[in-house]
Design a protein around this motif. Structure first.
Motif, PDB file in Angstrom:
ATOM      1  N   SER A 195       0.825  -1.213   0.000  1.00  0.00           N
ATOM      2  CA  SER A 195       0.000   0.000   0.000  1.00  0.00           C
ATOM      3  C   SER A 195       0.864   1.269   0.000  1.00  0.00           C
ATOM      4  N   GLU A 196       2.177   1.096  -0.210  1.00  0.00           N
ATOM      5  CA  GLU A 196       3.146   2.192  -0.270  1.00  0.00           C
ATOM      6  C   GLU A 196       3.190   3.029   1.009  1.00  0.00           C
ATOM      7  N   ASN A 197       2.925   2.382   2.124  1.00  0.00           N
ATOM      8  CA  ASN A 197       2.990   3.015   3.434  1.00  0.00           C
ATOM      9  C   ASN A 197       4.348   2.652   4.058  1.00  0.00           C
ATOM     10  N   TYR A 198       5.397   3.287   3.558  1.00  0.00           N
ATOM     11  CA  TYR A 198       6.761   2.902   3.911  1.00  0.00           C
ATOM     12  C   TYR A 198       7.123   3.230   5.354  1.00  0.00           C
ATOM     13  N   LYS A 199       6.529   4.259   5.888  1.00  0.00           N
ATOM     14  CA  LYS A 199       6.815   4.634   7.273  1.00  0.00           C
ATOM     15  C   LYS A 199       6.388   3.525   8.241  1.00  0.00           C
ATOM     16  N   ASP A 200       5.189   2.964   8.016  1.00  0.00           N
ATOM     17  CA  ASP A 200       4.708   1.877   8.876  1.00  0.00           C
ATOM     18  C   ASP A 200       5.393   0.544   8.570  1.00  0.00           C
ATOM     19  N   ALA A 201       5.934   0.401   7.389  1.00  0.00           N
ATOM     20  CA  ALA A 201       6.601  -0.845   7.012  1.00  0.00           C
ATOM     21  C   ALA A 201       8.014  -0.934   7.581  1.00  0.00           C
ATOM     22  N   TYR A 202       8.604   0.203   7.878  1.00  0.00           N
ATOM     23  CA  TYR A 202      10.021   0.258   8.241  1.00  0.00           C
ATOM     24  C   TYR A 202      10.376  -0.568   9.483  1.00  0.00           C
ATOM     25  N   ASN A 203       9.735  -0.330  10.606  1.00  0.00           N
ATOM     26  CA  ASN A 203      10.109  -1.024  11.852  1.00  0.00           C
ATOM     27  C   ASN A 203       9.904  -2.537  11.792  1.00  0.00           C
ATOM     28  N   PRO A 204       8.762  -3.028  11.299  1.00  0.00           N
ATOM     29  CA  PRO A 204       8.632  -4.492  11.195  1.00  0.00           C
ATOM     30  C   PRO A 204       9.657  -5.099  10.227  1.00  0.00           C
ATOM     31  N   TRP A 205       9.950  -4.383   9.153  1.00  0.00           N
ATOM     32  CA  TRP A 205      10.943  -4.881   8.195  1.00  0.00           C
ATOM     33  C   TRP A 205      12.321  -4.977   8.846  1.00  0.00           C
ATOM     34  N   LYS A 206      12.666  -4.001   9.693  1.00  0.00           N
ATOM     35  CA  LYS A 206      13.960  -4.017  10.371  1.00  0.00           C
ATOM     36  C   LYS A 206      14.113  -5.274  11.234  1.00  0.00           C
ATOM     37  N   VAL A 207      13.041  -5.689  11.887  1.00  0.00           N
ATOM     38  CA  VAL A 207      13.080  -6.914  12.698  1.00  0.00           C
ATOM     39  C   VAL A 207      13.336  -8.120  11.792  1.00  0.00           C
ATOM     40  N   VAL A 208      12.653  -8.171  10.665  1.00  0.00           N
ATOM     41  CA  VAL A 208      12.804  -9.300   9.743  1.00  0.00           C
ATOM     42  C   VAL A 208      14.213  -9.350   9.169  1.00  0.00           C
ATOM     43  N   ILE A 209      14.729  -8.223   8.711  1.00  0.00           N
ATOM     44  CA  ILE A 209      16.053  -8.213   8.091  1.00  0.00           C
ATOM     45  C   ILE A 209      17.143  -8.550   9.115  1.00  0.00           C
ATOM     46  N   ARG A 210      16.901  -8.230  10.378  1.00  0.00           N
ATOM     47  CA  ARG A 210      17.868  -8.533  11.436  1.00  0.00           C
ATOM     48  C   ARG A 210      17.795 -10.004  11.873  1.00  0.00           C
ATOM     49  N   ASP A 211      16.584 -10.510  12.081  1.00  0.00           N
ATOM     50  CA  ASP A 211      16.414 -11.825  12.694  1.00  0.00           C
ATOM     51  C   ASP A 211      16.221 -12.979  11.707  1.00  0.00           C
ATOM     52  N   CYS A 212      15.624 -12.707  10.563  1.00  0.00           N
ATOM     53  CA  CYS A 212      15.308 -13.804   9.630  1.00  0.00           C
ATOM     54  C   CYS A 212      15.267 -13.291   8.188  1.00  0.00           C
ATOM     55  N   PRO A 213      16.398 -12.828   7.670  1.00  0.00           N
ATOM     56  CA  PRO A 213      16.403 -12.199   6.351  1.00  0.00           C
ATOM     57  C   PRO A 213      16.028 -13.127   5.199  1.00  0.00           C
ATOM     58  N   LEU A 214      16.171 -14.420   5.366  1.00  0.00           N
ATOM     59  CA  LEU A 214      15.839 -15.349   4.288  1.00  0.00           C
ATOM     60  C   LEU A 214      14.436 -15.942   4.414  1.00  0.00           C
ATOM     61  N   LEU A 215      13.632 -15.397   5.300  1.00  0.00           N
ATOM     62  CA  LEU A 215      12.294 -15.934   5.530  1.00  0.00           C
ATOM     63  C   LEU A 215      11.443 -15.897   4.271  1.00  0.00           C
ATOM     64  N   ARG A 216      11.414 -14.772   3.588  1.00  0.00           N
ATOM     65  CA  ARG A 216      10.586 -14.602   2.393  1.00  0.00           C
ATOM     66  C   ARG A 216      11.459 -14.103   1.247  1.00  0.00           C
ATOM     67  N   PHE A 217      11.060 -14.448   0.037  1.00  0.00           N
ATOM     68  CA  PHE A 217      11.843 -14.037  -1.121  1.00  0.00           C
ATOM     69  C   PHE A 217      11.780 -12.536  -1.350  1.00  0.00           C
ATOM     70  N   TYR A 218      10.770 -11.887  -0.802  1.00  0.00           N
ATOM     71  CA  TYR A 218      10.611 -10.447  -1.052  1.00  0.00           C
ATOM     72  C   TYR A 218      11.187  -9.564   0.060  1.00  0.00           C
ATOM     73  N   THR A 219      11.863 -10.111   1.026  1.00  0.00           N
ATOM     74  CA  THR A 219      12.408  -9.313   2.128  1.00  0.00           C
ATOM     75  C   THR A 219      13.341  -8.217   1.616  1.00  0.00           C
ATOM     76  N   PHE A 220      14.219  -8.569   0.694  1.00  0.00           N
ATOM     77  CA  PHE A 220      15.187  -7.597   0.204  1.00  0.00           C
ATOM     78  C   PHE A 220      14.561  -6.586  -0.754  1.00  0.00           C
ATOM     79  N   THR A 221      13.643  -7.026  -1.606  1.00  0.00           N
ATOM     80  CA  THR A 221      12.994  -6.065  -2.506  1.00  0.00           C
ATOM     81  C   THR A 221      12.094  -5.118  -1.727  1.00  0.00           C
TER      82      THR A 221
END
Length: 108
Positions: free
Chosen positions: A43-69
């Motif tokens: 939904s292009e709501n990057y401000k709200d996406a930032y903090n949860p994404w930081k947890v994912v990239i720190r703890d489980c970066p390979l969880l989903r194929f779209y984590t990096f994109t």
């Protein structure tokens, strides 16, 4: 002969699953944060996406194929929203973007 084929198949299966084992057990927090951040990115709501994404990239970066994109979209969106390339916030997001690229190269 059948044993060799079975052993070979087993090795391929185990080696293919290695990235998941390397991350340890996938937590419910990782799965939840991944879903939250991905929906916010859609939904292009990057401000709200930032903090949860930081947890994912720190703890489980390979969880989903779209984590990096998703990370690229989030950080680029936050940088674009800031606009001032000389601001500390812009530089922070830029550095995180470069670190994300480095991590992707390292892990994939």
């Amino acid at each position: 002969m059948k044993n060799k084929a079975l052993i070979t198949l087993l090795l391929f299966v185990l080696l293919g699953a290695n990235p998941l084992f390397a991350q340890g057990e996938i937590s419910k927090e990782c799965i939840s944060n991944s879903s939250i951040s991905h929906e916010a990115v859609k939904s292009e709501n990057y401000k709200d996406a930032y903090n949860p994404w930081k947890v994912v990239i720190r703890d489980c970066p390979l969880l989903r194929f779209y984590t990096f994109t998703d990370g690229y979209k989030i950080l680029k969106g936050l940088m674009d929203a800031n606009g001032d390339k000389n601001s500390p916030e812009y530089k922070k997001y830029f550095e995180e973007l470069m670190e994300t690229h480095d991590l992707r190269i390292k892990l994939t």
